[in-house]
Design a protein around this motif. Structure first.
Motif, PDB file in Angstrom:
ATOM      1  N   MET A   1       0.851  -1.210   0.000  1.00  0.00           N
ATOM      2  CA  MET A   1       0.000   0.000   0.000  1.00  0.00           C
ATOM      3  C   MET A   1       0.882   1.254   0.000  1.00  0.00           C
ATOM      4  O   MET A   1       1.739   1.403   0.867  1.00  0.00           O
ATOM      5  CB  MET A   1      -0.886  -0.004   1.249  1.00  0.00           C
ATOM      6  CG  MET A   1      -1.760   1.231   1.354  1.00  0.00           C
ATOM      7  SD  MET A   1      -2.949   1.137   2.731  1.00  0.00           S
ATOM      8  CE  MET A   1      -1.880   0.836   4.135  1.00  0.00           C
ATOM      9  N   LYS A   3       1.781   4.731   1.036  1.00  0.00           N
ATOM     10  CA  LYS A   3       1.364   5.485   2.212  1.00  0.00           C
ATOM     11  C   LYS A   3       1.308   6.992   1.962  1.00  0.00           C
ATOM     12  O   LYS A   3       0.718   7.726   2.729  1.00  0.00           O
ATOM     13  CB  LYS A   3       2.343   5.205   3.372  1.00  0.00           C
ATOM     14  CG  LYS A   3       2.338   3.745   3.853  1.00  0.00           C
ATOM     15  CD  LYS A   3       1.453   3.592   5.032  1.00  0.00           C
ATOM     16  CE  LYS A   3       1.366   2.240   5.695  1.00  0.00           C
ATOM     17  NZ  LYS A   3       2.062   1.107   5.173  1.00  0.00           N
ATOM     18  N   HIS A  21     -10.232  19.022   5.650  1.00  0.00           N
ATOM     19  CA  HIS A  21      -8.787  19.086   5.421  1.00  0.00           C
ATOM     20  C   HIS A  21      -8.031  18.862   6.724  1.00  0.00           C
ATOM     21  O   HIS A  21      -8.502  19.205   7.807  1.00  0.00           O
ATOM     22  CB  HIS A  21      -8.415  20.436   4.813  1.00  0.00           C
ATOM     23  CG  HIS A  21      -9.174  20.749   3.575  1.00  0.00           C
ATOM     24  ND1 HIS A  21      -9.119  19.962   2.437  1.00  0.00           N
ATOM     25  CD2 HIS A  21     -10.044  21.753   3.283  1.00  0.00           C
ATOM     26  CE1 HIS A  21      -9.891  20.473   1.508  1.00  0.00           C
ATOM     27  NE2 HIS A  21     -10.469  21.562   1.997  1.00  0.00           N
ATOM     28  N   ALA A  22      -6.834  18.330   6.562  1.00  0.00           N
ATOM     29  CA  ALA A  22      -6.061  17.894   7.723  1.00  0.00           C
ATOM     30  C   ALA A  22      -5.251  19.026   8.364  1.00  0.00           C
ATOM     31  O   ALA A  22      -5.099  20.108   7.809  1.00  0.00           O
ATOM     32  CB  ALA A  22      -5.115  16.763   7.322  1.00  0.00           C
ATOM     33  N   VAL A  23      -4.733  18.709   9.530  1.00  0.00           N
ATOM     34  CA  VAL A  23      -3.746  19.474  10.284  1.00  0.00           C
ATOM     35  C   VAL A  23      -4.271  20.842  10.737  1.00  0.00           C
ATOM     36  O   VAL A  23      -3.927  21.893  10.192  1.00  0.00           O
ATOM     37  CB  VAL A  23      -2.422  19.633   9.522  1.00  0.00           C
ATOM     38  CG1 VAL A  23      -1.354  20.201  10.463  1.00  0.00           C
ATOM     39  CG2 VAL A  23      -1.948  18.299   8.961  1.00  0.00           C
ATOM     40  N   PRO A  24      -5.123  20.814  11.763  1.00  0.00           N
ATOM     41  CA  PRO A  24      -5.530  22.077  12.376  1.00  0.00           C
ATOM     42  C   PRO A  24      -4.302  22.818  12.890  1.00  0.00           C
ATOM     43  O   PRO A  24      -3.266  22.213  13.173  1.00  0.00           O
ATOM     44  CB  PRO A  24      -6.444  21.637  13.522  1.00  0.00           C
ATOM     45  CG  PRO A  24      -6.111  20.189  13.777  1.00  0.00           C
ATOM     46  CD  PRO A  24      -5.658  19.637  12.463  1.00  0.00           C
TER      47      PRO A  24
ATOM     48  N   ALA B 189      -5.580  14.411  11.352  1.00  0.00           N
ATOM     49  CA  ALA B 189      -4.137  14.148  11.388  1.00  0.00           C
ATOM     50  C   ALA B 189      -3.546  14.055   9.992  1.00  0.00           C
ATOM     51  O   ALA B 189      -2.355  14.283   9.798  1.00  0.00           O
ATOM     52  CB  ALA B 189      -3.850  12.871  12.156  1.00  0.00           C
ATOM     53  N   GLY B 190      -4.374  13.707   9.020  1.00  0.00           N
ATOM     54  CA  GLY B 190      -3.905  13.772   7.640  1.00  0.00           C
ATOM     55  C   GLY B 190      -3.739  12.460   6.904  1.00  0.00           C
ATOM     56  O   GLY B 190      -3.604  12.459   5.688  1.00  0.00           O
ATOM     57  N   GLU B 191      -3.719  11.338   7.634  1.00  0.00           N
ATOM     58  CA  GLU B 191      -3.566  10.040   6.966  1.00  0.00           C
ATOM     59  C   GLU B 191      -4.295   8.969   7.755  1.00  0.00           C
ATOM     60  O   GLU B 191      -4.412   9.066   8.976  1.00  0.00           O
ATOM     61  CB  GLU B 191      -2.074   9.655   6.853  1.00  0.00           C
ATOM     62  CG  GLU B 191      -1.301  10.509   5.882  1.00  0.00           C
ATOM     63  CD  GLU B 191       0.163  10.096   5.760  1.00  0.00           C
ATOM     64  OE1 GLU B 191       0.615   9.249   6.558  1.00  0.00           O
ATOM     65  OE2 GLU B 191       0.852  10.639   4.879  1.00  0.00           O
ATOM     66  N   HIS B 193      -3.268   5.761   8.091  1.00  0.00           N
ATOM     67  CA  HIS B 193      -2.411   4.618   8.441  1.00  0.00           C
ATOM     68  C   HIS B 193      -2.108   4.584   9.930  1.00  0.00           C
ATOM     69  O   HIS B 193      -1.589   5.528  10.497  1.00  0.00           O
ATOM     70  CB  HIS B 193      -1.088   4.700   7.670  1.00  0.00           C
ATOM     71  CG  HIS B 193      -1.239   5.209   6.285  1.00  0.00           C
ATOM     72  ND1 HIS B 193      -2.089   4.628   5.364  1.00  0.00           N
ATOM     73  CD2 HIS B 193      -0.691   6.281   5.643  1.00  0.00           C
ATOM     74  CE1 HIS B 193      -2.034   5.296   4.221  1.00  0.00           C
ATOM     75  NE2 HIS B 193      -1.203   6.318   4.375  1.00  0.00           N
TER      76      HIS B 193
END
Lengths: 344, 344, 344
Positions: A1, A3, A21-24, B189-191, B193
């Motif tokens: 996979m 990553k 969307h990620a990462v506040p 967190a963005g992912e 995994h």
């Protein structure tokens, strides 16, 4: 996979899809100090707690473009990692100030899709919302980008082109309810010019220029956690150049516009915007503004100016945007249409 | 009397000596903002107070490598001003988070000495401890460096080579006692995994690259009050180049590793590290990681990954470290072995 | 009506005039972190809250030169936008520390005028005061600059040349009333040398050097909201160079002087200063200091040193300032005369 994030392709979007969307990101006096080191920013409302208090605010908010860049940066991995072009902005509104200590996150809703006739790419329209730690709306705007398809044979989606306002109507602008300019100190703000001193059509040459360095635009772009490779990795483009994030040019031009628009304190609307030509390290950026419209607001002593802010490379003439073919002249970097609040 | 610091030479160290390093440093949101401007750092636990709170912490701690660089920087005037080479790291552990407002200081104990056969230099092993304003241990690690002798005729000290663990045993890793990943938000967190998705031996190419500028590495290195001349003064080396602080490459590589290891949030162990080749301005730094080991921890939902993080100059192939002669290939900059905490 | 600021010309000043400068500025841990990234600053009193508390202060104040640059930067649009040369400083005193959260503003009183014999320019003397949000005096100093006339035919003003002290008398230095060096920790401060170890006439070569980059001096100069074009716009000068703000060299030299003067913690007086030659990107800046005078103060354990701090480009010899013609040698960048507080 695999990553790592390959980014989304055109066929990964559908109308109605909402992407968180990620990462506040929590912002502080550190981000503000860096903003003032990266740009010649001097609007007093964002520079001084005491000045902001004299305008009814509890303290100096974070610069409005810190909010914009932070919210925008979060969208990059989901929206523009495979983008060919950033096509436009519309219907942008700042809904409440961002304060030191606030945590921002972003989400985008897909509101339009149109495959290009070449079948290899398409246009995606999203409405992005920036939210603080309480879930309150801080900023929203529409942006559209041209995105590659992963598979040229993938079927085209139904075309949906959103109807977008040419500009935010003055009555729709959000003015912080405590804001007042009745006790405004023009001396401390730096210029005597008030709302009534600006005429629709007037052009202001902001005079000053800044020659841009690689380290500066990379520091800025990383600060907003914008990860597009082309800004950082000199091996990506064949010419070995790093493309400067368009938002860096927006902030440079806005900061340069202090000289002539020192009292256009607070950005509240983003009507339109085009990154007309790419900007690279070594370019000297200058700016001029044309007054497009004027409006009053319900807040005491607070008027609004609709301003066209144009960033050019040194050599561009104020007021001249396009050639005979109707296209932006090569020295034009940015054509931005926004609303700002100014004392009546 | 010469007032400036000439640095210590090999014969100035003896086993058991404890050196209190100068210039304690209070860190704040300013250091964090700079860290995020200097490196493409996006691990959510360090970016957002709200995210950190969802993991049981009172607020976002300072990035673990801010703690490392600050503690390390203080040792430079006493340990590595006359160093010829930075040879290795071992037995590094982060004992508690550093919070904005904390004041850090460092001390080092000499734990080994071995003169080189040429009689002109020797290897010094130190165990360095970083302490906060309460005297609590924040971080400790062993580092060894090759140091010039002042006087080649000085007698060699008794050789003492410390026994060092190949890696920190999982049971020795310190996990903050309030930390929990049971409510972890993988979207923010963005992912997606998690611990179970990583296999020992797996290699992750982090894809992104950063071309490094002089201004950036000097800003970073000064921020950690690391004063080694070779990083700042272009007249020191015959080739006129400024050597980039190895820790700058560590932070670059760690930040790049977000793409594929976004959930490897917290660094808790430093097993080994080599600065394989020097890095200079203009180099484009990329990174890859190999999973070396996996372990569970006593904290709810919290696993640990032992990771080999390799920074390379553009052109280096993921997974390839050494040539047929067993030496690092010329494009390899960093070979770092660390433990990070990740949701189960 | 032209909206941008053309700056003041010689005939726009009159003796007794008080100019309130624009754009107050709130400083925070962000400005401090940037200061420590931009300069190799390590004086412990400004680096550590804990160390400052051991000297009787509530917390670490902002570096004294942050106060100076912030106050100075505000004067540029009114005093030196049309200046040909920055001629000198005198009678500078720091009256109280600046703390994170303080808001600074500046005002200048014209105290002298003298038209040059060529009739095209003249010298303007101002006394500038920096005030905090309570209106308390933080810093004042006299500065004189040569300013262009707008109209060569404008009549000359009556010549008024202020009488200025050669140096601030020791009894006029302001020492914070809580300051004490009786429990001073020389180990944490970084050097053992106290007041009694320095002899009048002694010269200290600070050894270290920094090669300066464009991005760094522009970040610094913007941080202080100093807007003089010549620092930012490479198209202004015929040689395409950006002139480095003289204050950047002051801070570089002061920070380099840590090595040999680590205990000269607090700057309290500015006696004189000359920017002897221009500094440009690529120059490697070094520094040396000569002890000019010594004095005791009423504060416990606190002495004062009067120091000549000289910044040179690499190659300049410590102690050598002027050629046979009495003029500064070409490698001399800065000749600064100040008072600092140091443990007895």
């Amino acid at each position: 996979m695999v990553k790592t994030n390959p980014g989304r392709f055109f066929e990964d979007y559908h109308v109605g899809q909402v992407i968180a969307h990620a990462v506040p990101r929590t912002v502080s006096g550190g981000e503000r100090a860096l903003y003032h080191a990266l740009y010649p920013a001097r609007h007093a409302l964002y520079s001084s707690d005491a000045f902001a208090q004299s305008c009814g605010l509890p303290n100096a908010p974070m610069d409005d473009l810190i909010a914009f860049h932070t919210v925008f940066g979060k969208t990059v991995p989901d929206i523009s990692l495979n983008a060919i072009a950033n096509l436009g902005y519309a219907e942008g509104r700042w809904h409440r100030p961002v304060w030191p200590g606030d945590t921002l996150r972003s989400e985008s809703e897909v509101i339009g899709l149109k495959e290009n006739s070449n079948g290899k790419s398409g246009v995606v329209w999203v409405r992005t919302r920036g939210l603080n730690q309480k879930g309150d709306l801080v900023l929203d705007y529409v942006r559209w980008v041209m995105v590659r398809k992963r598979d040229a044979d993938a079927p085209a989606p139904e075309t949906v082109v959103p109807e977008l306002a040419d500009s935010v109507a003055p009555g729709d602008l959000v003015v912080p309810d405590v804001l007042t300019f009745t006790g405004y100190d023009f001396t401390l703000a730096g210029e005597p010019h008030r709302w009534g001193d600006y005429a629709v059509g007037e052009i202001i040459d902001h005079v000053d220029g800044v020659t841009v360095e690689e380290a500066e635009h990379m520091l800025a772009t990383r600060l907003w956690q914008n990860t597009a490779k082309v800004h950082f990795d000199a091996t990506v483009r064949e010419d070995g150049k790093r493309l400067i994030y368009g938002g860096h040019v927006i902030s440079l031009a806005r900061a340069l516009s202090f000289n002539g628009l020192a009292n256009a304190q607070m950005i509240v609307g983003l009507n339109a915007g085009a990154h007309a030509n790419p900007c690279f390290s070594g370019d000297t950026v200058k700016a001029w503004t044309q007054v497009l419209d004027k409006a009053e607001t319900a807040a005491p002593g607070v008027g609004a100016l609709r301003l066209r802010l144009v960033a050019v490379k040194a050599g561009g003439l104020p007021g001249v945007l396009r050639g005979e073919d109707g296209r932006y002249l090569p020295h034009v970097l940015l054509d931005l249409d926004y609303w700002a609040l100014i004392p009546l």
